[in-house]
Design an enzyme around this catalytic site. Structure first.
Site: not given
Ligand code: ACO
Length: 434
Positions: A312, A369
């Site tokens: 991320h 996700d």
């Protein structure tokens, strides 16, 4: 209130000192305000990918990537996911405070009032080839709403008109997503049932068969869907929110601006990752389930493969949303009694990656996700719908970011560049060129 001007920063350029204010946010984050840098020094800053650029001040969402903290308007994501529903969190993002009972009922009723879409929208659906991607359809559909509400094109519209556009978007987004799902199956569209709450209505429009009068959404799925939408509701200046701010800054209408946010979300490095995660897990399963082989591929610099759902831009410890969603994922699969072999691959992959120094050194952890796709799949959504579901969740965040920008009268977004092309050249007519 942020303590502006508490200290200055001195920048030395070509032997000369320049003072710039330091801005401190409510959580102690510091920034050097370089908005006058070019005017005073002739220099611009260069930060490709905006890895270190604060594009705005904002009172909506705070996140600390090192500590794994995410808060909306001061409330922790853990509390919101556990104790609120999606529409409540949407109200919080849009209006700045949690609604009391009357405020919530009023907001809920107003959204319910706008769930239908113009019947002519069905004509647009007919023009899409079978199997076209839901996100492409969603961009077109949301953008096309501007044709049905031409008054919303006026950038100087009243607060009431802006509020109506917000309600219309919030209400019609699930209807349009459900229509996309039904059209892909070739099934008749199920109209909204405004006796149902936001999430139940969405699930009903999606999964109810038109002839099934007794359809009741499973409370386990309603609860999980609420959580998933909350976890996706806002994430400060991410790629799609920044796109919304940039497009909206030209005073483009909110429908077109939202469509641009959806387009940014579609990419596999952003919201499109949830679809990619499931496709990757299926690929690993189809390849014999040798997880280590795929971990090695992800580490190989000559191989473009990346572990989707890992890493991320801002979370370098853990993604707090991933923690919550992982638990939701276990709950849903247990309660629905689903034994998904793809989940086994996901667990092995998570374990292999978390114990591998390559991932530890680069602080690559499973992101939101990684798990969301597994839950969506257990709920019965096809893989290609996953990113559209993310868009349903992110919508109030995009609108809140847009609202804040408009309220603060922020100028059009227009970055600078460092030109690296040719110096002036003499034009040679076509016939004389080598
Ligand atoms: N698999 C393997 N290696 C990775 C991965 C990954 N998923 N992510 C990053 N790396 C490596 C890079 O190769 C790089 O290694 P190097 O330093 O040896 O060159 C290092 O980690 C840093 O990566 P960057 O690409 O510079 O990190 P950045 O912050 O630009 O990218 C991103 C973040 C785009 C999320 C990236 O981690 C990625 O591509 N992840 C997979 C896609 C994904 O899951 N996206 C969803 C993000 S969450 C969301 O949008 C809701």
């Amino acid at each position: 209130m942020p303590d502006t001007n508490a200290q200055n920063c001195t920048i030395t350029l070509e032997g000369k000192n320049y003072e710039f204010p330091v801005i401190t946010g409510t959580e102690g984050e510091k920034a050097i305000d370089i908005s006058k840098l070019r005017d005073t020094t002739g220099y611009v800053t260069l930060d490709i990918g905006y890895k270190n650029t604060g594009a705005t001040k904002s009172a909506i969402t705070f996140l600390d990537g090192e500590e794994g903290i995410l808060r909306h308007r001061g409330y922790s994501i853990e509390d919101l996911a556990e104790k609120a529903n999606f529409l409540e969190v949407s109200y919080l993002l849009l209006k700045g405070e949690l609604p009391n009972k009357e405020q919530f009922e009023d907001f809920d009723n107003s959204v319910r009032h706008h769930t239908l879409v113009n019947e002519d929208l069905q004509n647009i659906f007919r023009t899409f080839p079978t199997g076209s991607h839901p996100m492409g359809q969603l961009i077109a559909m949301i953008s096309s709403l501007s044709a049905y509400y031409p008054k919303a094109l006026d950038p100087h519209r009243s607060p009431e008109a802006k509020n109506r556009t917000t309600l219309r978007l919030m209400a019609k987004m699930p209807t349009i997503c459900a229509m996309i799902y039904k059209k892909r199956l070739g099934h008749p569209v199920v109209y909204p049932n405004n006796n149902l709450d936001y999430v139940s209505n969405f699930l009903s429009m999606t999964f109810k068969h038109v002839s099934d009068a007794d359809y009741q959404p499973d409370p386990v799925i309603v609860d999980a869907m609420n959580k998933l939408l909350i976890l996706h509701a806002d994430h400060e200046q991410n790629c799609s929110a920044s796109t919304v701010r940039l497009v909206g800054s030209s005073q483009s209408n909110l429908y077109a601006t939202t469509a641009a946010g959806i387009a940014a979300l579609w990419g596999p490095l952003h919201g499109g990752a949830n679809q990619e995660v499931l496709e990757m897990l299926e690929q690993i399963k189809g390849d014999g389930g040798n997880v280590q082989k795929w971990v090695d591929k992800a580490k190989d610099k000559n191989d473009p493969f990346r572990l989707m759902g890992f890493g991320h831009r801002v979370y370098k410890n853990f993604d707090p949303r991933a923690k919550i969603i992982k638990k939701t994922c276990d709950d849903v699969l247990n309660k629905l009694g689903i034994n998904d072999p793809v989940l086994e691959i996901a667990k092995k992959l998570e374990e292999a990656a978390l114990t591998d120094p390559y991932f530890a050194e680069r602080k690559l952890y499973p992101n939101v996700d990684f798990y969301s796709g597994i839950i969506y799949r257990a709920m019965g959504f096809p893989t290609e719908m996953f990113t559209a579901l993310f868009a349903v969740g992110r919508l109030p965040g995009w609108i809140a970011q847009w609202q804040e920008m408009v309220q603060e009268n922020q100028p059009i977004g227009r970055p600078r560049q460092i030109y690296t092309g040719h110096m002036p050249r003499t034009f040679i007519p076509r016939g004389e060129r080598q």
